[in-house]
Scaffold this motif. Structure first.
Motif, PDB file in Angstrom:
ATOM      1  N   SER A   9      14.569 -35.450 -93.690  1.00 38.22           N
ATOM      2  CA  SER A   9      15.446 -35.982 -92.646  1.00 38.22           C
ATOM      3  C   SER A   9      15.761 -34.904 -91.617  1.00 38.22           C
ATOM      4  CB  SER A   9      16.759 -36.482 -93.267  1.00 38.22           C
ATOM      5  OG  SER A   9      17.777 -36.484 -92.280  1.00 38.22           O
ATOM      6  N   SER A  10      15.434 -35.160 -90.351  1.00 37.70           N
ATOM      7  CA  SER A  10      15.698 -34.126 -89.349  1.00 37.70           C
ATOM      8  C   SER A  10      17.188 -34.070 -89.003  1.00 37.70           C
ATOM      9  CB  SER A  10      14.829 -34.301 -88.109  1.00 37.70           C
ATOM     10  OG  SER A  10      15.185 -35.437 -87.413  1.00 37.70           O
ATOM     11  N   ARG A  14      19.478 -30.591 -89.402  1.00 35.36           N
ATOM     12  CA  ARG A  14      20.467 -29.988 -88.470  1.00 35.36           C
ATOM     13  C   ARG A  14      21.719 -29.548 -89.223  1.00 35.36           C
ATOM     14  NH1 ARG A  14      20.572 -35.579 -85.177  1.00 35.36           N
ATOM     15  NH2 ARG A  14      18.469 -35.527 -84.355  1.00 35.36           N
ATOM     16  N   HIS A  40      19.173 -44.727-100.147  1.00 35.31           N
ATOM     17  CA  HIS A  40      20.206 -44.812 -99.099  1.00 35.31           C
ATOM     18  C   HIS A  40      20.743 -46.235 -98.947  1.00 35.31           C
ATOM     19  CE1 HIS A  40      16.313 -45.626 -97.359  1.00 35.31           C
ATOM     20  NE2 HIS A  40      16.810 -45.964 -96.175  1.00 35.31           N
ATOM     21  N   ARG A  41      20.037 -47.215 -99.567  1.00 35.97           N
ATOM     22  CA  ARG A  41      20.530 -48.594 -99.482  1.00 35.97           C
ATOM     23  C   ARG A  41      21.207 -49.010-100.788  1.00 35.97           C
ATOM     24  NH1 ARG A  41      15.495 -49.828 -96.910  1.00 35.97           N
ATOM     25  NH2 ARG A  41      15.656 -49.069 -94.777  1.00 35.97           N
ATOM     26  N   LEU A  53      22.761 -43.940 -93.828  1.00 34.53           N
ATOM     27  CA  LEU A  53      22.000 -42.862 -93.190  1.00 34.53           C
ATOM     28  C   LEU A  53      22.458 -41.514 -93.730  1.00 34.53           C
ATOM     29  CD1 LEU A  53      22.268 -44.053 -89.455  1.00 34.53           C
ATOM     30  CD2 LEU A  53      20.310 -44.379 -90.982  1.00 34.53           C
ATOM     31  N   VAL A  54      21.508 -40.569 -93.806  1.00 35.87           N
ATOM     32  CA  VAL A  54      21.888 -39.188 -94.085  1.00 35.87           C
ATOM     33  C   VAL A  54      21.789 -38.415 -92.769  1.00 35.87           C
ATOM     34  CG1 VAL A  54      21.195 -39.207 -96.501  1.00 35.87           C
ATOM     35  CG2 VAL A  54      19.524 -38.520 -94.781  1.00 35.87           C
ATOM     36  N   PRO A  55      22.603 -37.376 -92.615  1.00 30.56           N
ATOM     37  CA  PRO A  55      23.456 -36.723 -93.602  1.00 30.56           C
ATOM     38  C   PRO A  55      24.855 -37.343 -93.669  1.00 30.56           C
ATOM     39  CG  PRO A  55      23.557 -35.478 -91.548  1.00 30.56           C
ATOM     40  CD  PRO A  55      22.604 -36.636 -91.317  1.00 30.56           C
ATOM     41  N   GLN A  66      27.350 -38.736 -89.436  1.00 34.18           N
ATOM     42  CA  GLN A  66      26.778 -38.378 -88.141  1.00 34.18           C
ATOM     43  C   GLN A  66      26.658 -36.851 -88.023  1.00 34.18           C
ATOM     44  OE1 GLN A  66      25.337 -40.101 -85.741  1.00 34.18           O
ATOM     45  NE2 GLN A  66      25.793 -42.132 -86.539  1.00 34.18           N
ATOM     46  N   SER A  67      25.416 -36.387 -87.831  1.00 34.43           N
ATOM     47  CA  SER A  67      25.187 -34.932 -87.836  1.00 34.43           C
ATOM     48  C   SER A  67      26.046 -34.212 -86.794  1.00 34.43           C
ATOM     49  CB  SER A  67      23.705 -34.624 -87.621  1.00 34.43           C
ATOM     50  OG  SER A  67      23.251 -35.123 -86.388  1.00 34.43           O
ATOM     51  N   HIS A 106      15.472 -38.828 -81.043  1.00 34.66           N
ATOM     52  CA  HIS A 106      15.519 -39.161 -82.475  1.00 34.66           C
ATOM     53  C   HIS A 106      15.772 -40.641 -82.776  1.00 34.66           C
ATOM     54  CE1 HIS A 106      17.477 -39.392 -86.470  1.00 34.66           C
ATOM     55  NE2 HIS A 106      16.464 -38.617 -86.805  1.00 34.66           N
ATOM     56  N   ASN A 110      13.318 -42.769 -85.442  1.00 30.98           N
ATOM     57  CA  ASN A 110      13.842 -42.770 -86.797  1.00 30.98           C
ATOM     58  C   ASN A 110      12.966 -43.656 -87.696  1.00 30.98           C
ATOM     59  OD1 ASN A 110      15.466 -42.599 -88.989  1.00 30.98           O
ATOM     60  ND2 ASN A 110      17.242 -43.583 -88.064  1.00 30.98           N
ATOM     61  N   SER A 111      12.985 -43.385 -89.010  1.00 32.59           N
ATOM     62  CA  SER A 111      12.071 -44.116 -89.897  1.00 32.59           C
ATOM     63  C   SER A 111      12.333 -45.620 -89.893  1.00 32.59           C
ATOM     64  CB  SER A 111      12.109 -43.544 -91.313  1.00 32.59           C
ATOM     65  OG  SER A 111      13.415 -43.527 -91.794  1.00 32.59           O
ATOM     66  N   ARG A 112      13.603 -46.027 -89.747  1.00 35.18           N
ATOM     67  CA  ARG A 112      13.841 -47.481 -89.776  1.00 35.18           C
ATOM     68  C   ARG A 112      13.296 -48.163 -88.503  1.00 35.18           C
ATOM     69  NH1 ARG A 112      20.374 -48.159 -88.820  1.00 35.18           N
ATOM     70  NH2 ARG A 112      20.516 -46.594 -87.193  1.00 35.18           N
TER      71      ARG A 112
HETATM   72  N1  LIG Z   1      22.686 -40.312 -85.541  1.00 31.41           N
HETATM   73  C1  LIG Z   1      22.550 -40.023 -86.940  1.00 31.41           C
HETATM   74  C2  LIG Z   1      21.170 -40.327 -87.387  1.00 31.41           C
HETATM   75  C3  LIG Z   1      21.031 -40.296 -88.891  1.00 31.41           C
HETATM   76  C4  LIG Z   1      19.679 -40.809 -89.310  1.00 31.41           C
HETATM   77  O1  LIG Z   1      19.058 -41.583 -88.587  1.00 31.41           O
HETATM   78  N2  LIG Z   1      19.213 -40.359 -90.469  1.00 31.41           N
HETATM   79  C5  LIG Z   1      17.923 -40.819 -90.937  1.00 31.41           C
HETATM   80  C6  LIG Z   1      17.108 -39.669 -91.478  1.00 31.41           C
HETATM   81  S1  LIG Z   1      16.712 -38.518 -90.209  1.00 31.41           S
HETATM   82  C7  LIG Z   1      18.091 -41.836 -92.028  1.00 31.41           C
HETATM   83  O2  LIG Z   1      18.978 -41.724 -92.867  1.00 31.41           O
HETATM   84  N3  LIG Z   1      17.223 -42.856 -92.018  1.00 31.41           N
HETATM   85  C8  LIG Z   1      17.248 -43.900 -92.982  1.00 31.41           C
HETATM   86  C9  LIG Z   1      16.580 -45.115 -92.436  1.00 31.41           C
HETATM   87  O3  LIG Z   1      15.980 -45.009 -91.363  1.00 31.41           O
HETATM   88  O4  LIG Z   1      16.642 -46.147 -93.081  1.00 31.41           O
HETATM   89  C10 LIG Z   1      22.912 -38.544 -87.190  1.00 31.41           C
HETATM   90  O5  LIG Z   1      22.723 -37.736 -86.298  1.00 31.41           O
HETATM   91  O6  LIG Z   1      23.390 -38.232 -88.301  1.00 31.41           O
END
Ligand SMILES: N[C@@H](CCC(=O)N[C@@H](CS)C(=O)NCC(=O)O)C(=O)O
Length: 214
Positions: A9-10, A14, A40-41, A53-55, A66-67, A106, A110-112
């Protein structure tokens, strides 16, 4: 402190950099985002972060998601070394570069979002990669111009010390390399990241160095 993280997870990358820069010895709680697992679900993780979502960071009985909120929380709690320069205009420049990654690159990659392009929208892997590289190129072009103007030493996005903008560019460039984006047009960003990646706080945060790295 406990950080809910996933090695690839980018956004978590961060937060890991920020924790390392502040010298905080945190406990990683690894959340497996791979579709076959989708931890995560799970109800357990949704109780931590309803966004799934992480982190997410837990500290003193509270949870921060939220990072950017996590990183600013750390900076306010532990002001040294500061993640933002002193003057309002300089702070605005640094925030603008970080937000270019956080808001304009980003979220589109994102993966979703990529999964949604595959199904239900039915795009094949070539189309998904074209999408990915398009938004990387659009964002990195403006960051290259910003960094050229604002770097003080071609080792940092702004001035001559680490700021929020550096915490955001390194994971984004890591992902761009992973997805085989053409980085030739961004010599300033490449030079900056080569330096930052040599710093222990950044090196310790890379995906390969995480306990859940596969
Ligand atoms: N805006 C959020 C973005 C968090 C986010 O999108 N995390 C991704 C990993 S980089 C995630 O958990 N994705 C899970 C998914 O896409 O289902 C932040 O900055 O924390």
């Amino acid at each position: 402190m406990k950080l809910f993280t996933y090695f690839r997870s980018s956004a978590a990358f961060r937060a890991r950099i920020a924790l390392n820069l502040k010298g905080i010895d945190y406990e990683p709680a690894c959340v497996d985002l791979r579709p076959a697992v989708a931890a995560h679900r799970s109800a357990e993780f949704l109780a931590v972060n309803p966004q799934g979502l992480v982190p997410a960071l837990q500290h003193d009985g509270i949870t921060v998601t939220q990072s950017l909120a996590i990183i600013e929380y750390l900076d306010e709690l532990y002001p040294q070394p500061p993640f933002l320069p002193a003057s309002p205009v300089d702070r605005a420049h640094v925030r603008a570069m970080a937000l270019t990654v956080a808001c304009d690159i980003h979220p589109l990659n994102n993966s979703r979002v990529l999964s949604y392009l595959r199904a239900p929208l039915g795009h094949d892997e070539d189309a998904v990669n074209t999408w990915y590289r398009h938004w990387i190129a659009t964002g990195l072009q403006s960051l290259e111009e910003g960094a050229e103007r604002l770097t003080g030493d071609r080792r940092h996005m702004f001035g001559k010390s680490v700021t929020l903008a550096d915490i955001y560019i390194v994971p984004q460039m890591y992902n761009a390399r992973r997805f085989k984006c053409d980085l030739d047009p961004y010599p300033t960003l490449r030079a900056i990241c080569a330096h930052l990646e040599s710093l222990p706080a950044f090196a310790k945060a890379v995906p390969e160095a995480q306990p859940d790295a596969g």
